[in-house]
Design a protein around this motif. Sequence first.
Motif: not given
Lengths: 151, 415, 384
Positions: B20-23, B26, B29, B116-117
């Motif tokens: 949940k902390d990154v898109n 990211e 990367s 998750s998206e």
Amino acid sequence: MSESVVTNVVVPMNFPYNYRVGQYIETYIRGLGEGKILGIKCPSCGKVMVPPRKICGVCDRVMEEWVEVGPEGTVENYTVGHVRLNLGEVERLDTPVLLALIKLDGADSLLAGEVRGIEPEKLGDGLRVRAVFKDPAGDSLSDLEYFEPEK
Amino acid sequence: MRNVGIIGVGYTPVFVSKRKDVNIAELISEAVDAGFRETNLKPEDIDAFTFGNMQTFEGLNMPHLWASDHIRALDKPIIRISTGGTTGMSTLQAAYYYVASGMYDVVMAVTWEKHSEGDAQVGLSGIIIPEVIAMVQSGMDLAGGRGVGAMGGGSTGTAAYQAMSYLHHSGADPEHIDKMAAMERSNAAKNPYAHLRKETTVEDIQATPFIAWPLRYGHTCPTTDGATVCIVASEEKAAKLADQVAWITGLGACASDPCTGNLIEGQITDPAEQEPCCIASAKALEMAGIEDPKKEIDMCEMYDGFAHQSLMWLEKTGLCEVGEAHKLLDAGELEIEGRIPTNASGGVFSTNAIGTSAMNRPAECALQIMDRVEGGHKIPKKIKNALAHGWGGMFQYVTVMILSDTPRKLYPDGR
Amino acid sequence: MERKIAIVGQAQVNSGDVGMPRERLLFELVKGLFDQLGINRHDIDNYLICSNDFTTGRTISNVFEDSPIGAYLKDETKAEVDGVLATTYAMIRIMSGLYDTSLVVSNCLGASECRPYLVMDYQLNPTYDRQLGILNELSTAALQARCYMDTFGMTEGQLDETAARLLDNAARNPDSLPSNSAVTPGDVAASEYLYEPLRQLHCYPFTDGACALVLASEEKAKELTDTPVWIKGVGDSVETNYLGERDLARSRSTKLAGERAYGMAGITDPAGQIDVAEVTAKFASQEPIITEALGLFPEGSGGDVADKGLANTDGDMPVCPSGGALGAYAFAASGLVRLAECFKQLTGTAGDTQVEGARTALAHGQDGFCAQHNAVMVLSREEV
């Protein structure tokens, strides 16, 4: 008796997605809620970019320094839209929409935004504009609602 | 042609259900950063990128374009490869060809998935939505279309047919699937980059409910957020850039018909037949100069979305005879200390960020060969040759790669 | 290059409504190409599908395409990129020495099956641009057009001339959309504004399109045809996705892609050495930006080129005698069509669109908003 043949079926694809925006856009959205536009500065080239992101691909550096930019800026490129796209369909507009790429004061990149409160023919490069924020804020990117000519 | 080797692997720090902390950009990367860290390379050392993930799962068209900054690909050549479940290895094979051809010297292959998206089962069902709706609208009886029934439970529905057929042809019992599942989950418990990391017993697996007989919930893979990169280099460059190299000595890819048939005529192919696997594996082994895979392959990483599949792939790739895989399992030969350790990493069955799934197979083989495994799933014996396998499409695509500790001996004609 | 590789055959369809399922379309296209070359599917040792799942509306869209194109139990892979880049990959696979023949095939039913502008929406950064709804296929193209025209003083009239030239060319090309007819700059100016300065006739038409090419190694190419078209150089490059950080009046990635391809092909004077260029300008305004980045015209000369007819089929530097993407544009397939058109030019089979004596050609393809990712291929009838 004629044979019935199905030649065409319409299948609208509407899958739900739940995008995490990441900490950079989250910080940006929180800034908008406070009436601030936050850019991010590359430690190497020193450029300030809006919208913000984690990595400057040119310099191969993680960007961490937040810089408040705007809310005033200068129109550097623009278009008058006589249509809008609704799920890919072209819909004609009665009133044109004015879109611009704006260099916010203190930023090095251009931010796309809608300009309101001006005749289409008066929109042009060099026009000074100012961000208008939504009140009350709604924790969303559209908290930066539009730009209007600087008074 | 030139020899090509994997000189480094980069994983996201964790493979979990929800980052949940990154898109998405990211997340990718992080694996790219890990790849650079592992190899001490910089973006300027990379000549070109190959990039892959599952199409449409995250509702992102050509995501390499958004991620071009994040993966440090600006001003570089980049190609997006996308072949369903096999995407990961197809992306690595593209990197292989880029270097083998002499076109580029060092190429980074980037794969990812952020399940998750989106919704993987909705995405997979999307393969056949146009057909199903056409059938409904033309008044066809869906109960008569076995293929549609098979898709009813997402991919598990079709896999159940495959598992049935495998059990029938091999003489294995459903309990062998439980045993394989428990072994792989326990392997995953030792692997810090695995998703479902829990020491698991056969009883634990048997306590899970059936989804479609003979497959239980405990026989199915998770959906995972994660990204993986592999950096490949020519022999000349590898000598300068890396101490350890896992050489790509053979590769194969093969496509068949969708195993659910065309859904109008019904199921036309046995989903456990997997002829493309036999073809791709034979081609890769021949290229690698391996005459007796049963003896010469020291480990394997199979693409097993479902627990029966590793057993089936062992037979289809030629690493054992038909009907022999479950006996090897019973004899302990598939364990980390066994003769042919199978999915020491825990496999796709324990970690499934789909775009990476078929890349993590050769990546894990490479780490074992280069002796750079982090965690307790390190295979104690020396690995000379490893077989990595990828699987995708509607049960119809197979990719195979052979990785070795020494460079490939070219054919006399220079190929 | 270690091995010489050639394009030996092409087949293409561009239609306003192809009126058949894609599987049949692909079967007929590829079978037709095989018949034309006197080969069957076993003569092809690797298959490359170049299509986009968002245009197809289904995941792993190649699952039902393999058998129609003959890839059953063959080595098959898929690249979700423009056709020029996909063909580069097919070439590289043959270069590796492991293959001798490749089929590259692409399809997109952009007129009858999907909405191309929606397909592009799915390319937007989902955490920002897609949420805001300001940037889309047309508004970004308009901003790019405005940037070029303001920077270099190109007028809307000159943009109309550019579009009219391309549509005129397309009307002479039987492989482009059948609905194309000769138009005047006045007709273009009379079409409606979408996003200023872009009018309807400055933009690509929605197209059902498919295209297939067969590539072969030197020995195989000579067996298959008397007129192989040799691939002399390839290059591609990507730039940043963040539109506000790009110079939209110039195309950095096209320039780099061109330089790579020219370096391989030994081209030092592009305008002098290239006889015909087929570039993917999805909007008339992109043509000057792309051709200038490729060194075919001086920077900022778009207005001049239009006024003097320099890019005409009989002009100094013919660009898109086929009509280019303004005549027909099917996502991904379009890049293959550019190559197919170069093939026609170099084999002297381009009919009414033929550039006299063409020996060296350039094909260009693009992906992304405002051509973020560009690929270039230099082709020649000269073997060495």
